[in-house]
Design an enzyme around this catalytic site. Structure first.
Site, mmCIF file in Angstrom:
data_model
loop_
_atom_site.group_PDB
_atom_site.id
_atom_site.type_symbol
_atom_site.label_atom_id
_atom_site.label_comp_id
_atom_site.label_asym_id
_atom_site.label_seq_id
_atom_site.Cartn_x
_atom_site.Cartn_y
_atom_site.Cartn_z
ATOM 1 N N ASN A 133 0.800 -1.215 0.000
ATOM 2 C CA ASN A 133 0.000 0.000 0.000
ATOM 3 C C ASN A 133 0.834 1.268 0.000
ATOM 4 O OD1 ASN A 133 -2.143 -1.743 0.160
ATOM 5 N ND2 ASN A 133 -3.267 -0.456 1.597
ATOM 6 N N ASP B 114 -2.901 -5.503 9.501
ATOM 7 C CA ASP B 114 -3.583 -4.687 8.492
ATOM 8 C C ASP B 114 -2.870 -4.785 7.145
ATOM 9 O OD1 ASP B 114 -1.403 -3.359 9.749
ATOM 10 O OD2 ASP B 114 -1.998 -1.508 8.740
ATOM 11 N N GLU B 115 -3.615 -4.508 6.107
ATOM 12 C CA GLU B 115 -3.081 -4.315 4.756
ATOM 13 C C GLU B 115 -2.154 -5.429 4.281
ATOM 14 O OE1 GLU B 115 -3.231 0.419 4.045
ATOM 15 O OE2 GLU B 115 -1.455 -0.211 5.105
ATOM 16 N N ILE B 116 -2.554 -6.661 4.492
ATOM 17 C CA ILE B 116 -1.758 -7.767 3.968
ATOM 18 C C ILE B 116 -1.994 -7.848 2.459
ATOM 19 C CG2 ILE B 116 -1.345 -10.261 4.099
ATOM 20 C CD1 ILE B 116 -2.565 -10.138 6.938
#
Lengths: 555, 555
Positions: free
Chosen positions: A293, A332-334
């Site tokens: 990200n 988060d955000e894997i």
């Protein structure tokens, strides 16, 4: 009933300026002047941190030099000084059993097990004020309230609203602030100053997002190469002694330091010391936004047994550095594409006969097992519950960040939650895009989250009454792509005080009116000016002209 | 041609980090190390302010302790130190006639009459560097460039790109920054620090919006009651000595202090001392947004002869405090409804037989006459040209603020202009609404104006080549509803450096490439880090990870 209410408003509203507002309060209109021999005493033996808190309160009262935020800064109060009675002292009374415990001991208890209630009385007859509480934390919260009740005009320290009677306790136990010290580094004194300001508005939790993909500023005894290779500079490392200092400083101020080791994403920097454990690490060259990200890309190869063992061991080592009963393993955000392209991960999945989600669950279970064994509660970001099929202990706490609307789904799954939504509480939003060659780009979470946005947050929106017990509180957060020591205070304060009142006071002020930005503003000015007097660079919310004329700059 | 260009880029781009970029530059790839006996000498007798500038440059080179913003912070340069030649000194050569004038004398000349050109050479053969200029300002600009050419690695101070040859002069003469010291007050040291930072990026003009409706922080000798009644506090007043100090400090750094007394609007505070001169002054009670753009309302009764005389006399008194050849009488946001309801104004218009516009013109002509008589150029905000029928001298300078698009109309009317557009250059936008009870409100000029926004500004957009000479430059601006000493530096720097390069360098970098945010970013990081080293709290533009890896955080 109506006339009483009006009377209350007229007499009290202009002087009442506590932040967060107490749950119950009655006040009068008598001026009481602080005696030159004023002192704070404790019934019983005060633990060292309570004595230090008393010394700070005494210092703030004497040195805030805070004039009331009205035209003349209190000159109209001066007429009442001569015949005013003097306040000889303040007495702290512990109503629990046995000796008075230390604030620090209580501050690191599970946040849901702490007792912060207190009663504060300033009589109008010239007798001593009292703070009564069944806990050291309660006494400390009372002191924090007490020190906000006094103004100074030409050397006279006074309160204009005696008799004062406050019975107070928080609406929610978790009232926090999160700081990211990986994207940019913050020296220890910046963190200590932040803890001070947090304590002034009765926060309970410093969520320390210590490490992330950018840098590893934490010295971990069993893994010295992580900071040796991954810190930005040798001077940008929190030593074990630094961590202990931060924990102790926080605890003495009623704050628990909840550490976060975000896994398996946001771990690029681990690859500097342990390249075998990181998939798609961006070590040089351009940023590939399909595998992360934000730069630099890189995630732990959690499906590889050696990497999982490494990570679990690391969770254990880091959690050993902290006294908190809570520990966040992130989640988060894997980015799955990164793993899809990663040969070691694919080989490991195949060898174990596991799907991606099964392997992620197995990894998370292993991480949390060491926490549970150490008597700690695991904390995760919302994706662990809403985007993945991960087996979690029912006592796991979930941080809701992507959208405030996601709290509903988390509560429906029966998990306890902390509100940390980007649409209300992200302090970094609105400063423009920071990626290079991003002409005219705004930040992903535009617009800027004003204090009014944060203040208008409803902790129970989308939550049924049956689920209300799952809401533990909330926090504002600073991700530090565009922050550093240079703008820490101005970005955070007084904005982060908004949620401190939302989660302490709830929706109703002690005079029965609904909390709203209009009646909050004069009080928020007040705590902001006190912060500045105490060395925290909290920003102006309005021109000074407006700050000293409550209501006159209302639209 | 193509291969040459490639070669140039490869060799030079990574080291080249001047801000603003010079107009012409050639560089090599030899490392030259600063001799321990390095000194700066002047051919001829240096005036005091030039000697002081030399001392500052020497100090910055030695104390910036600035490592190159690449991984290792210059460790890869260290191999070249041993066999590198030493730079024995820098010689300044004045090529004008007579003695070297002072920087201060030249800095207060009309901005269009100043000469800032210089030539800078650092030979690769170990001989002394030279700065050659026909003016003291040119020598000073050269010093400012020189001090940005050096990096420090483990105590060695060096430049890695000798031989360096720079021939430089600005694209536009007016490169400014505006600060509002009325809405919130800024102590003198904050202003001096701001002037320092401005000088580091070669700005020429400090546009000092001293007074406004909120407060009158200026001591005016003939009108002592203005600050006595209208300053926020007695400590929040710029004395005559303060003003002289600020002017002298600025001038010694090549900066002219252009004062603004905004009239006839934005003058509510004058009514504190002279209520007879102010219409619809908000002295208490709620804000009426139909008679002003923001609280407090209040405008000079310019149509009343006694008030006009008063204002003209005040313009004269204020302008006498300043050495600048320019003076702004403002003229923005005049609210006509306020005057429609004002009996003294209506009576005066009737008695004089003048329309509102005729009276406004008469008033402005009278104000400007005292300026012209004193040899000063009047400056006004764009409404004076675009919204009103005011007679203005053709040499009047117009500040374009409402929209960048308005520059076209101003140029079409033949006026010289300074770009100060809210849609590119307002540093205060995007922080949320500040009026009380404005739930969830954003600022009127949302979103936040990023440095990339400012940097992408085209000074000649909508301007014909025939009109190009009317564009004198531009400035970023800080209106201070939500600012104060606590966030001055973080709000302003390094963002305000963006326009400093736009108006110095123009659209082309010295290597022939078009200026854009991608090639600007590494250089902006560089000057930002230097600012921090020198005590200005300029903010991080990116995570440090990105700052030391140019291009790797590009989208």
């Amino acid at each position: 009933m109506f006339s009483k209410f009006l009377l209350f408003t007229v007499l009290v509203a202009p002087v009442f300026s506590l932040w967060p507002a107490p749950r119950q309060m009655t006040t009068g209109s008598k001026t009481i002047v602080l005696s030159s021999s004023f002192s704070i005493t404790v019934k019983g033996t005060a633990p060292a941190d309570l004595s230090q808190a008393i010394a700070r309160t005494t210092s703030f009262i004497k040195n805030d030099n805070m004039g009331r935020l009205i035209v003349g800064r209190g000159s109209t109060d001066a007429a009442s000084f001569k015949k005013a009675l003097q306040l000889p002292g303040l007495t702290l009374k512990y109503t629990g059993s046995g000796a008075i415990p230390s604030i620090s001991t209580e501050a690191v208890q599970d946040v849901t097990a702490r007792n912060e209630q207190y009663t504060l009385k300033i009589p109008a007859d010239g007798s001593a004020a009292t703070i009564t509480a069944p806990s050291a934390l309660g006494l400390f919260r009372g002191l924090t309230t007490f020190e906000q009740l006094f103004y100074t005009y030409e050397g006279t320290i006074y309160t204009a609203e005696a008799p004062i009677s406050i019975t107070d306790s928080p609406a929610y136990p978790y009232r926090g602030f999160m700081l990211d010290t990986s994207r940019n580094y913050f020296p220890v004194p910046d963190i200590l100053r932040t803890l001070d300001a947090m304590s002034w508005v009765k926060m309970t939790t410093f969520h320390w997002h210590i490490v992330d993909s950018n840098s590893w500023p934490l010295q971990v005894p069993s893994f010295p190469q992580l900071s040796a290779q991954g810190a930005y500079e040798a001077s940008m490392v929190y030593s074990k002694a630094d961590v202990s200092q931060i924990i102790a400083y926080a605890a003495a101020r009623g704050i628990d330091v909840m550490p976060e080791f975000d896994t398996p994403g946001h771990t690029s920097v681990i690859g500097d010391a342990y390249p075998e454990h990181v998939a798609c690490q961006q070590t040089s060259g351009a940023y590939d936004d399909t595998v992360a990200n934000e730069p630099p890309s890189g995630q732990l190869r959690f499906a590889v047994p050696a990497t999982s063992d490494f990570a679990v061991s690391l969770v254990k080592s880091i959690s050993n550095l902290f006294t908190s009963k809570w520990f966040s393993t992130g989640g988060d955000e894997i980015n799955q594409k990164c793993y899809d392209n990663d040969a070691p991960t694919q080989a490991a999945l195949k060898a174990a006969g596991l799907t991606f989600e099964q392997a992620l669950s197995k990894f998370t279970v292993a991480e949390h097992a060491v926490l549970t064994k150490a008597g700690k509660t695991p904390v995760v970001w919302e994706e662990m519950v809403l985007s993945h099929n991960v087996t979690l202990s029912p006592d796991t706490v979930v941080l809701v960040w992507i959208s405030s609307a996601d709290a509903t789904a988390v509560a429906e799954k029966g998990f306890r939650l902390v509100h940390a939504p980007s649409d209300y509480f992200y302090l970094d939003c609105g400063g423009g895009g920071w990626l290079g060659n991003f002409v005219g780009g705004n930040s992903w979470c535009d617009p800027f989250k004003t204090w009014q946005d944060a203040y208008s947050f409803d902790p129970l929106n989308g939550i049924t009454s049956d689920q209300a017990h799952l809401v533990l509180g909330g926090q504002q957060l600073l991700w530090t792509e565009q922050s550093g020591p240079e703008n820490l205070d101005p970005v955070v304060w007084p904005r982060a005080a908004a949620s401190a009142e939302v989660f302490w006071t709830g929706k109703t002020l002690p005079d029965g009116t609904a909390a709203n930005v209009q009646n909050a503003l004069p009080r928020l000015h007040d705590i902001r000016y006190r912060m500045v007097q105490r060395g925290v660079m909290a920003i102006n919310l309005q021109p000074y002209w407006c700050a000293v004329r409550p209501g006159e700059c209302d639209l």
